[in-house]
Every structure is written in C-alpha cells, then in structure tokens.
Write an enzyme that holds these catalytic residues in place. Structure first.
Site, PDB file in Angstrom:
ATOM      1  N   SER A   1      -3.054  -7.572   2.837  1.00 46.72           N
ATOM      2  CA  SER A   1      -3.289  -7.443   4.277  1.00 46.72           C
ATOM      3  C   SER A   1      -3.688  -8.791   4.863  1.00 46.72           C
ATOM      4  O   SER A   1      -3.269  -9.133   5.971  1.00 46.72           O
ATOM      5  CB  SER A   1      -4.415  -6.434   4.545  1.00 46.72           C
TER       6      SER A   1
ATOM      7  N   LYS B   1     -16.192  -7.513   5.750  1.00 44.65           N
ATOM      8  CA  LYS B   1     -15.855  -8.466   6.808  1.00 44.65           C
ATOM      9  C   LYS B   1     -15.454  -7.722   8.073  1.00 44.65           C
ATOM     10  O   LYS B   1     -15.003  -6.592   8.021  1.00 44.65           O
ATOM     11  CB  LYS B   1     -14.701  -9.354   6.356  1.00 44.65           C
TER      12      LYS B   1
ATOM     13  N   HIS C   1       0.844  -1.198   0.000  1.00 47.23           N
ATOM     14  CA  HIS C   1       0.000   0.000   0.000  1.00 47.23           C
ATOM     15  C   HIS C   1       0.884   1.254   0.000  1.00 47.23           C
ATOM     16  O   HIS C   1       0.641   2.205  -0.736  1.00 47.23           O
ATOM     17  CB  HIS C   1      -0.869   0.063   1.262  1.00 47.23           C
TER      18      HIS C   1
ATOM     19  N   ARG D   1      -2.452  -5.875  -8.419  1.00 46.49           N
ATOM     20  CA  ARG D   1      -1.406  -6.874  -8.192  1.00 46.49           C
ATOM     21  C   ARG D   1      -1.396  -7.936  -9.274  1.00 46.49           C
ATOM     22  O   ARG D   1      -0.372  -8.233  -9.849  1.00 46.49           O
ATOM     23  CB  ARG D   1      -1.616  -7.571  -6.831  1.00 46.49           C
TER      24      ARG D   1
HETATM   25  P1  ADP Z   1      -6.032  -5.866   0.622  1.00 47.60           P
HETATM   26  O1  ADP Z   1      -6.781  -6.309   1.850  1.00 47.60           O
HETATM   27  O2  ADP Z   1      -6.293  -6.751  -0.566  1.00 47.60           O
HETATM   28  O3  ADP Z   1      -4.593  -5.631   0.849  1.00 47.60           O
HETATM   29  P2  ADP Z   1      -7.167  -3.138   0.571  1.00 47.60           P
HETATM   30  O4  ADP Z   1      -8.627  -2.970   0.418  1.00 47.60           O
HETATM   31  O5  ADP Z   1      -6.612  -2.727   1.872  1.00 47.60           O
HETATM   32  O6  ADP Z   1      -6.780  -4.593   0.157  1.00 47.60           O
HETATM   33  O7  ADP Z   1      -6.371  -2.430  -0.613  1.00 47.60           O
HETATM   34  C1  ADP Z   1      -6.569  -1.143  -1.052  1.00 47.60           C
HETATM   35  C2  ADP Z   1      -5.955  -0.978  -2.415  1.00 47.60           C
HETATM   36  O8  ADP Z   1      -4.579  -1.309  -2.402  1.00 47.60           O
HETATM   37  C3  ADP Z   1      -6.576  -1.825  -3.522  1.00 47.60           C
HETATM   38  O9  ADP Z   1      -6.604  -1.029  -4.690  1.00 47.60           O
HETATM   39  C4  ADP Z   1      -5.575  -2.962  -3.680  1.00 47.60           C
HETATM   40  O10 ADP Z   1      -5.621  -3.535  -4.975  1.00 47.60           O
HETATM   41  C5  ADP Z   1      -4.292  -2.239  -3.433  1.00 47.60           C
HETATM   42  N1  ADP Z   1      -3.206  -3.086  -2.963  1.00 47.60           N
HETATM   43  C6  ADP Z   1      -3.199  -3.905  -1.892  1.00 47.60           C
HETATM   44  N2  ADP Z   1      -2.007  -4.540  -1.755  1.00 47.60           N
HETATM   45  C7  ADP Z   1      -1.244  -4.120  -2.802  1.00 47.60           C
HETATM   46  C8  ADP Z   1       0.082  -4.432  -3.253  1.00 47.60           C
HETATM   47  N3  ADP Z   1       0.842  -5.320  -2.608  1.00 47.60           N
HETATM   48  N4  ADP Z   1       0.539  -3.807  -4.369  1.00 47.60           N
HETATM   49  C9  ADP Z   1      -0.260  -2.936  -5.031  1.00 47.60           C
HETATM   50  N5  ADP Z   1      -1.515  -2.615  -4.676  1.00 47.60           N
HETATM   51  C10 ADP Z   1      -2.006  -3.190  -3.571  1.00 47.60           C
END
Ligand code: ADP
Length: 172
Positions: free
Chosen positions: A128, A41, A17, A90
C-alpha cells in the site's frame, strides 16, 4: 463452520491483498476482512473510505465480508467465533515480524492459528505504501489496485494539492 480473519490497514487495498483474499476465501467457510481502525501511522484514507473500498472490491467474493476493529485482534476473533488469522507473506522481511505476532497471538489465545499464504510472484513487490507514493507523484497505479481505488487515489491527491495551493495563497 470455519471462520477466518484477514487483518490489515488496507490503506488502500491493492491487488496483492485481493489475491490473498480470493485464495483464502477458498480455504474457509467465511472470511472476514478486518480493517484496522487505529493503525500506528496516520492513514491516507479514513476508516470509512478504507471500508468502502474494501466492500466494493469484495463484491465478487461471495463468502467474504468486511468489518473493522480496534484493540486486540484475538478479541475480534473471539467476538466473531473465528479461530484462524490469515496473513500474506511477500518477503523474508515480512516473516520476522509476522512470526513474532503469530506466536504472541497464540500465547494470548491457544485456540488461534495463524495461516500464511505466500504472495503470488507478480505481487511480491507490491505494498500500500508504494502505491500511495507512486500515486502521490502522479504515477500510474492501474496495474496495482482495483479501478475504483485508482480513481479514489487521484481524487484524494488532487484535493490535497488543492488544499496546499489554497494554504500557500493564504500565506502569501
Ligand atoms: P501493507 O501496508 O504492507 O500493504 P497491510 O497491513 O495493509 O500492509 O497488509 C495486510 C496483510 O496483507 C499483511 O499480512 C501483509 O503481509 C499482506 N500483504 C500486503 N501486500 C501483499 C502482497 N502484495 N502480497 C501478499 N500479501 C500482502
């Protein structure tokens, strides 16, 4: 002024992120990292904890600020005079859902553009949920999250373990 919003549950924020945040912040005047208040969730961290971890992590990104929202993302953008949504991609598996969301958001507000940033290869596998899983099983997540997040994960799972032990003692 170009204002963009990067939304997510950030439960918790990972280095993947953070990488997207730093790169997106270079493309706009102001980046609002918007923590979703009501993810579908039950989150591991409360909204306050997720906001706090995000604020700590964003100290080094001068034009980024943290906020939270519930309800429609397009309304949050309008309230903040923003017209760009930033998303990280990703894998192809992310694409289908994000594509649908982007089209829907444009349908809801034709002035809104969704911009996708490709993950840096070293974070392509990082989410996450995997960080939570590794941490819950006692694994090392220091390479995947900021230091303070790693500490908070340890504290969170230790307190959950203590609670389980306490509940078990009460039942026995
Ligand atoms: P997650 O629980 O899948 O990590 P979030 O809802 O917190 O997802 O993610 C917010 C945004 O960050 C989404 O656009 C997601 O695709 C992106 N994101 C999450 N992890 C990564 C990563 N490792 N690299 C690039 N983008 C990411």
């Amino acid at each position: 002024m170009k204002i963009a919003v990067y939304p997510g549950s950030f439960d918790p924020i990972t280095n993947g992120h953070l990488d997207i945040i730093i790169r997106a912040s270079k493309l706009v005047d102001k980046l609002i990292v918007a923590v979703v208040e009501n993810p579908t969730k039950q989150p591991l961290f409360t909204l306050e904890e997720r906001l706090c971890m995000m604020t700590e992590a964003l100290k080094c990104v001068k034009n980024a600020k943290t906020d939270s929202f519930k309800g429609l993302l397009v309304n949050f953008l309008k309230k903040n005079k923003a017209n760009v949504i930033v998303k990280g991609l990703r894998a192809v598996s992310d694409f289908e859902f994000e594509y649908q969301m982007a089209l829907m958001n444009r349908q809801l507000d034709k002035d809104i553009e969704t911009v996708f940033l490709m993950t840096s290869a070293k974070y392509a596998f990082l989410s996450s949920s995997s960080v939570r899983e590794i941490s819950a099983l006692g694994g090392n997540v220091s390479e995947f999250v900021p230091k303070r997040v790693e500490k908070r994960l340890k504290v969170k799972y230790a307190s959950m373990d203590n609670l389980k032990i306490k509940q078990k003692i009460e039942v026995d």
